[in-house]
Design a protein around this motif. Structure first.
Motif, PDB file in Angstrom:
ATOM      1  N   GLY A  12       0.804  -1.214   0.000  1.00 13.62           N
ATOM      2  CA  GLY A  12       0.000   0.000   0.000  1.00 13.62           C
ATOM      3  C   GLY A  12       0.833   1.258   0.000  1.00 13.62           C
ATOM      4  O   GLY A  12       1.953   1.291   0.514  1.00 13.62           O
ATOM      5  N   ALA A  13       0.271   2.317  -0.594  1.00 10.08           N
ATOM      6  CA  ALA A  13       0.986   3.583  -0.737  1.00 10.08           C
ATOM      7  C   ALA A  13       0.790   4.513   0.457  1.00 10.08           C
ATOM      8  O   ALA A  13       1.558   5.458   0.633  1.00 10.08           O
ATOM      9  N   PHE A  14      -0.218   4.251   1.282  1.00 11.80           N
ATOM     10  CA  PHE A  14      -0.501   5.157   2.389  1.00 11.80           C
ATOM     11  C   PHE A  14       0.355   4.824   3.606  1.00 11.80           C
ATOM     12  O   PHE A  14       0.695   3.656   3.842  1.00 11.80           O
ATOM     13  N   GLN A  15       0.680   5.850   4.378  1.00 14.65           N
ATOM     14  CA  GLN A  15       1.511   5.649   5.556  1.00 14.65           C
ATOM     15  C   GLN A  15       0.863   4.673   6.530  1.00 14.65           C
ATOM     16  O   GLN A  15       1.543   3.895   7.196  1.00 14.65           O
ATOM     17  N   ALA A  16      -0.457   4.688   6.622  1.00 17.77           N
ATOM     18  CA  ALA A  16      -1.150   3.784   7.532  1.00 17.77           C
ATOM     19  C   ALA A  16      -0.986   2.323   7.135  1.00 17.77           C
ATOM     20  O   ALA A  16      -1.238   1.427   7.943  1.00 17.77           O
ATOM     21  N   GLU A  17      -0.557   2.057   5.909  1.00 15.19           N
ATOM     22  CA  GLU A  17      -0.386   0.686   5.436  1.00 15.19           C
ATOM     23  C   GLU A  17       1.044   0.187   5.618  1.00 15.19           C
ATOM     24  O   GLU A  17       1.347  -0.955   5.263  1.00 15.19           O
ATOM     25  N   ARG A  18       1.909   1.018   6.133  1.00 14.99           N
ATOM     26  CA  ARG A  18       3.291   0.604   6.389  1.00 14.99           C
ATOM     27  C   ARG A  18       3.418   0.037   7.798  1.00 14.99           C
ATOM     28  O   ARG A  18       2.800   0.532   8.731  1.00 14.99           O
ATOM     29  N   THR A  40       2.360  -2.793   8.811  1.00 14.39           N
ATOM     30  CA  THR A  40       1.258  -3.672   9.172  1.00 14.39           C
ATOM     31  C   THR A  40       0.857  -4.499   7.956  1.00 14.39           C
ATOM     32  O   THR A  40       1.106  -4.102   6.817  1.00 14.39           O
ATOM     33  N   THR A  41       0.269  -5.642   8.197  1.00 16.03           N
ATOM     34  CA  THR A  41      -0.169  -6.485   7.088  1.00 16.03           C
ATOM     35  C   THR A  41      -1.682  -6.387   6.911  1.00 16.03           C
ATOM     36  O   THR A  41      -2.404  -5.966   7.821  1.00 16.03           O
ATOM     37  N   GLN A  42      -2.141  -6.776   5.744  1.00 15.05           N
ATOM     38  CA  GLN A  42      -3.565  -6.838   5.461  1.00 15.05           C
ATOM     39  C   GLN A  42      -3.829  -8.030   4.554  1.00 15.05           C
ATOM     40  O   GLN A  42      -2.924  -8.541   3.885  1.00 15.05           O
ATOM     41  N   ARG A  80       8.615  -4.882  -1.322  1.00 12.99           N
ATOM     42  CA  ARG A  80       7.353  -4.316  -0.849  1.00 12.99           C
ATOM     43  C   ARG A  80       6.832  -3.358  -1.911  1.00 12.99           C
ATOM     44  O   ARG A  80       7.559  -2.490  -2.385  1.00 12.99           O
ATOM     45  N   LEU A  81       5.569  -3.498  -2.272  1.00 14.22           N
ATOM     46  CA  LEU A  81       4.999  -2.682  -3.339  1.00 14.22           C
ATOM     47  C   LEU A  81       3.913  -1.755  -2.804  1.00 14.22           C
ATOM     48  O   LEU A  81       3.269  -2.045  -1.797  1.00 14.22           O
ATOM     49  N   ASN A  82       3.717  -0.647  -3.507  1.00 13.44           N
ATOM     50  CA  ASN A  82       2.660   0.290  -3.161  1.00 13.44           C
ATOM     51  C   ASN A  82       1.344  -0.047  -3.850  1.00 13.44           C
ATOM     52  O   ASN A  82       0.265   0.173  -3.292  1.00 13.44           O
ATOM     53  N   LEU A  83       1.404  -0.544  -5.087  1.00 19.14           N
ATOM     54  CA  LEU A  83       0.219  -0.653  -5.921  1.00 19.14           C
ATOM     55  C   LEU A  83      -0.152  -2.099  -6.235  1.00 19.14           C
ATOM     56  O   LEU A  83       0.710  -2.907  -6.595  1.00 19.14           O
TER      57      LEU A  83
END
Length: 307
Positions: free
Chosen positions: A40-46, A48-50, A92-95
């Motif tokens: 994920g590209a958002f800081q909240a997604e760094r 942590t896993t989803q 690690r990817l953003n998109l």
């Protein structure tokens, strides 16, 4: 619901059947393969896993002659899950778009694969599944086969602040350029005070940015030095004989298995980077060499540097 809208949300196997080219093709599919991943590209997604869900359909050439129950004659389902696992472990990817593209690309390297449908969805970012689906055909691939060891093996040189400031810098670079291997330079933080946050993750960011500031200082000392921050930039630079100065933030923060060391230990960070890019050697000028590891290491004082 119209047929077009229903097909847009149907499983990729149904979409593959609806858009089949002339002539029958066999299909193998992977449904609802869920993996916990950091993306994920958002800081909240760094940090942590989803949950990310993968649905894949691969169209393959029909087999001619009897199969004889021979697993080597078919495209194994394992190749699909392995392609997903490989791309998740690579970087690690953003998109999701980038991830889907790379998975399709890897699957289409298989000799039996003709067309790949890849749907990737985040399950935890909204009230429903948020995702992307792509379709790629083997004849659309512009490059040749992916070769794992296609990257050059660079020679990595760590320069202390005294080495950066030395009047011998250009002479050292002249000597280092004579080698056959690409040259990558690493530095530590400048000898200046920097903010202390008392928070591990934010301090890590600040320390990485301090190293990048010093990379630009080094680039200002000699016009041959070009600051690079991504794997793509570095791969291009190594293949074209450019002297690269590593700006570490993106590669460190995007690493799936990042360095155990903190950026404050810049020499150890450079050694991790050298190992991750399969450097043939690491030379340290003006600082002590880190211990351990399989990489050939050599350390020389600034005043005694003879390269």
């Amino acid at each position: 619901m119209t047929t077009e809208i229903r097909l847009a949300f149907a499983h990729p196997s149904e979409r593959a059947a609806a858009t089949a080219p002339r002539g029958p093709l066999d299909r193998i599919s992977l449904r609802d393969h869920v993996v916990e991943v950091e993306i994920g590209a958002f800081q909240a997604e760094r940090g942590t896993t989803q949950r990310v869900c993968f649905n894949v359909v691969v169209e393959v050439e029909p087999l001619t002659g009897p199969i004889d129950d021979d697993v080597d004659r078919i495209l194994s389902y394992d190749r699909v899950t392995e392609a997903i696992a490989h791309e998740l472990a690579e970087e690690r990817l953003n998109l999701l778009e980038t991830l889907a593209e790379r998975i399709a690309e890897r699957i289409l390297l298989e000799p039996q694969a003709i067309r790949a449908f890849v749907r990737v969805e985040k399950l935890d970012r909204g009230p429903g599944a948020l995702g992307v689906e792509i379709v790629r055909a083997r004849n659309q691939m512009a490059h040749g086969p992916l070769v794992e060891d296609d990257r050059p093996h660079p020679r990595l040189v760590y320069l202390s602040n005294a080495a950066i400031a030395s009047g011998n810098l250009s002479g050292w670079l002249d000597q280092l350029e004579q080698g056959d291997s690409p040259l990558v330079l690493c530095v530590g933080a400048p000898d200046l005070p920097r903010p202390c946050t008392g928070h591990r993750m934010t301090q890590r960011r600040i320390d990485l940015l301090a190293i990048e500031q010093n990379a630009w200082v080094l680039a200002a000392r000699d016009p041959r030095c070009v600051v690079v921050e991504t794997r793509t930039e570095l791969d291009w630079a190594m293949k074209h004989g450019q002297i690269s100065v590593w700006a570490p933030s993106k590669i460190v923060l995007d690493a799936v298995d990042g360095p155990a060391t903190q950026p404050g230990d810049a020499v150890a960070l450079a050694a991790w980077f050298a190992a991750s890019f399969a450097a043939e050697e690491m030379l340290v000028i003006g600082a002590g060499a880190p211990e351990g590891g399989d990489l050939p290491l050599r350390s020389v004082p600034v005043e005694q540097a003879r390269l």
